[in-house]
Design an enzyme around this catalytic site. Structure first.
Site, short mmCIF file in Angstrom:
data_model
loop_
_atom_site.label_atom_id
_atom_site.label_comp_id
_atom_site.label_asym_id
_atom_site.label_seq_id
_atom_site.Cartn_x
_atom_site.Cartn_y
_atom_site.Cartn_z
N TYR A 1 2.16 -7.34 -3.15
CA TYR A 1 2.43 -6.02 -2.59
C TYR A 1 1.71 -4.97 -3.43
O TYR A 1 1.93 -4.85 -4.63
CB TYR A 1 3.94 -5.76 -2.60
N PHE B 1 11.73 0.27 -0.19
CA PHE B 1 11.87 -0.65 -1.31
C PHE B 1 12.18 0.16 -2.58
O PHE B 1 11.65 1.27 -2.77
CB PHE B 1 10.60 -1.46 -1.52
N LYS C 1 2.33 -1.99 18.47
CA LYS C 1 2.15 -2.84 17.29
C LYS C 1 3.46 -3.37 16.73
O LYS C 1 3.47 -4.28 15.91
CB LYS C 1 1.41 -2.07 16.21
N TYR D 1 -4.69 -11.79 4.13
CA TYR D 1 -5.36 -10.72 4.89
C TYR D 1 -6.43 -10.06 4.03
O TYR D 1 -7.59 -9.91 4.44
CB TYR D 1 -4.34 -9.69 5.35
N ASN E 1 -4.27 3.14 4.31
CA ASN E 1 -3.13 2.96 5.22
C ASN E 1 -3.23 3.93 6.40
O ASN E 1 -2.91 5.11 6.27
CB ASN E 1 -1.82 3.16 4.46
#
Length: 261
Positions: A222, A154, A131, A93, A122
């Site tokens: 990430y 996380f 979505k 992406y 973001n």
């Protein structure tokens, strides 16, 4: 064949349409999930088809193109991220957006038309229900916690993001249709907030008391920290963010889509 949908002063069209008699094209279409498995589809939709659409629009006489790039192009680059630093895309992406920036610059020079890429950080806000799992983390956390579910983060929840309200994004798009030369511009809040603090804010604003459930991060590529420098977008576009994260979360907590009304 074409489809058009009137929306105030704007029209939404599909990519089969050759735009004529329009001054400005705003291009926001993309596969936005950075963990999409089919990378070929990502490059086809986000890069190849976008370049083709841009060139058709320029040939047809469009005078300005404003399009959605992404702060994901910075990857693990140093913060605060500025438009002049080397991009380090970590996902297909992000790489598709970085490639499109290069082609947009080439097309701008070829046709002498301003092409403005907005590097959104973001984005979150109302209107994300459709979505699904691709909705912003802020939206998903608000929805989960409003339903009484413990938020899943996380380890150890200290990853930080530059969260920007969709209202500020819309404001930036409008400004870019009116001013600014070719190139890329950061669009964010200019503030980095970690996931733990997002959860704390949702608890405080929603009068909740839900502790995070920490899980391993299964994703490669990430981004662990984003904080955008807004100097250039402020000077050239007049962009100044107006919605801070507390007020953005408060809006979501009271929205009809979150509360099922």
């Amino acid at each position: 064949m074409k489809t058009e949908q009137n929306n105030g002063n704007y029209k939404t069209v599909d990519t089969c349409f050759v735009p004529k008699d329009y001054e400005t094209l705003i291009h926001l279409a993309a596969i936005t999930d950075p963990q999409t498995a089919n990378e070929a589809d990502v490059f086809r939709v986000n890069y190849a088809e976008a370049v083709e659409f841009f060139e058709r629009a320029l040939v047809a006489g469009v005078k300005r193109i404003v399009w959605a790039s992404s702060a994901s192009v910075y990857g693990d680059g140093p913060a605060p991220q500025t438009e002049g630093q080397t991009v380090r895309p970590l996902t297909a992406y992000a790489e598709s957006k970085a490639l499109l920036e290069v082609s947009a610059a080439r097309l701008s020079a070829k046709y002498g038309v301003p092409m403005i890429g907005l590097r959104f950080s973001n984005v979150y806000g109302p209107g994300e229900a459709h979505k699904g799992k691709s909705a912003s983390v802020v939206y998903q956390l608000v929805r989960q916690m409003r339903n009484g579910e413990r938020p899943r983060l996380f380890w150890h929840g200290e990853q930080s993001r530059d969260w920007v309200s969709v209202h500020d994004v819309c404001r930036a798009i409008t400004l870019a249709t009116e001013r600014g030369g070719s190139g890329v511009y950061n669009v964010g809040s200019g503030v980095a907030t970690c996931f733990n603090n997002v959860v704390a804010t949702i608890n405080e604003q929603g009068r909740l008391d839900l502790t995070p459930d920490y899980i391993p991060n299964p994703f490669k590529g990430y981004q662990s920290y984003t904080k955008l420098d807004l100097t250039r977008s402020g000077a050239h576009l007049g962009y100044v963010p107006q919605v801070d994260l507390v007020n953005g979360i408060r809006e979501l907590l009271t929205s009809e889509e979150i509360n099922g009304k």
